[in-house]
Motif scaffolding. Structure first.
Motif, PDB file in Angstrom:
ATOM      1  N   PRO A  51       0.838  -1.198   0.000  1.00  0.00           N
ATOM      2  CA  PRO A  51       0.000   0.000   0.000  1.00  0.00           C
ATOM      3  C   PRO A  51       0.871   1.246   0.000  1.00  0.00           C
ATOM      4  N   GLY A  52       0.456   2.215  -0.787  1.00  0.00           N
ATOM      5  CA  GLY A  52       1.213   3.459  -0.882  1.00  0.00           C
ATOM      6  C   GLY A  52       2.244   3.428  -1.989  1.00  0.00           C
ATOM      7  N   ALA A  62     -15.273  11.963  -0.522  1.00  0.00           N
ATOM      8  CA  ALA A  62     -15.729  11.820   0.862  1.00  0.00           C
ATOM      9  C   ALA A  62     -14.765  12.512   1.817  1.00  0.00           C
ATOM     10  N   ALA A  63     -13.473  12.374   1.569  1.00  0.00           N
ATOM     11  CA  ALA A  63     -12.477  13.046   2.414  1.00  0.00           C
ATOM     12  C   ALA A  63     -12.615  14.556   2.292  1.00  0.00           C
ATOM     13  N   VAL A 123      -5.664  13.534   2.709  1.00  0.00           N
ATOM     14  CA  VAL A 123      -6.096  12.203   2.272  1.00  0.00           C
ATOM     15  C   VAL A 123      -6.600  12.286   0.836  1.00  0.00           C
ATOM     16  N   ALA A 124      -7.430  13.274   0.553  1.00  0.00           N
ATOM     17  CA  ALA A 124      -7.961  13.432  -0.806  1.00  0.00           C
ATOM     18  C   ALA A 124      -6.830  13.620  -1.807  1.00  0.00           C
ATOM     19  N   ILE A 125      -5.818  14.403  -1.439  1.00  0.00           N
ATOM     20  CA  ILE A 125      -4.674  14.638  -2.329  1.00  0.00           C
ATOM     21  C   ILE A 125      -3.898  13.352  -2.553  1.00  0.00           C
ATOM     22  N   ARG A 126      -3.733  12.590  -1.512  1.00  0.00           N
ATOM     23  CA  ARG A 126      -2.983  11.331  -1.658  1.00  0.00           C
ATOM     24  C   ARG A 126      -3.691  10.370  -2.615  1.00  0.00           C
ATOM     25  N   VAL A 127      -5.022  10.368  -2.559  1.00  0.00           N
ATOM     26  CA  VAL A 127      -5.794   9.472  -3.420  1.00  0.00           C
ATOM     27  C   VAL A 127      -5.918  10.030  -4.833  1.00  0.00           C
ATOM     28  N   VAL A 142      -8.677  21.031  -6.857  1.00  0.00           N
ATOM     29  CA  VAL A 142      -9.560  21.520  -5.793  1.00  0.00           C
ATOM     30  C   VAL A 142      -9.092  21.079  -4.410  1.00  0.00           C
ATOM     31  N   TYR A 143      -8.504  19.910  -4.305  1.00  0.00           N
ATOM     32  CA  TYR A 143      -8.065  19.426  -3.005  1.00  0.00           C
ATOM     33  C   TYR A 143      -6.879  20.255  -2.486  1.00  0.00           C
TER      34      TYR A 143
END
Length: 131
Positions: A5-6, A24-25, A47-51, A57-58
């Protein structure tokens, strides 16, 4: 070989699920931001940026949290990334100006062309500030 993961590529491999997780984040971050819980909002936007690291926008939302936390250099960096990803994103430019203003407590006298990709220079010229 099984990726950990990651590992690079995981975010893209999530597909539509990744979009849902990032949204959702962001929504949870927006709720925390409205409650003035900026550190929690910051974590959720991260979290949103990581995904979804290609979603401007994030970065813009996280910059707003940084600004409220008086972390202006971080806000400037996130706004810069947001306008690199989406050069016509006016809210990111607005937040960039706010972060610069707060960082120096004086308005910028010129718009930094370095924040504007060459193909969008007509848009940037229209936003150029005068002393």
């Amino acid at each position: 070989a099984v990726q950990q993961p990651g590992a690079k590529g995981d975010a893209a491999a999530l597909g539509a699920l990744g979009d849902e997780i990032a949204a959702a984040a962001k929504d949870a971050g927006n709720a925390r931001f409205k409650a003035k819980e900026y550190d929690a909002a910051l974590a959720l936007y991260s979290v949103a940026i990581r995904v979804r690291p290609s979603a401007a926008v994030y970065y813009s939302n996280r910059a707003a949290a940084y600004t409220h936390m008086q972390m202006y250099e971080e806000a400037i960096a996130d706004c810069t990334k947001a306008v690199e990803l989406k050069p016509d994103f006016s809210k990111a430019y607005s937040r960039l100006g706010t972060a610069h203003f707060q960082a120096t407590k004086r308005p910028a006298t010129t718009f930094q062309r370095s924040h504007c990709p060459p193909r969008y220079s007509p848009h940037c010229d229209a936003m150029r500030l005068t002393p």
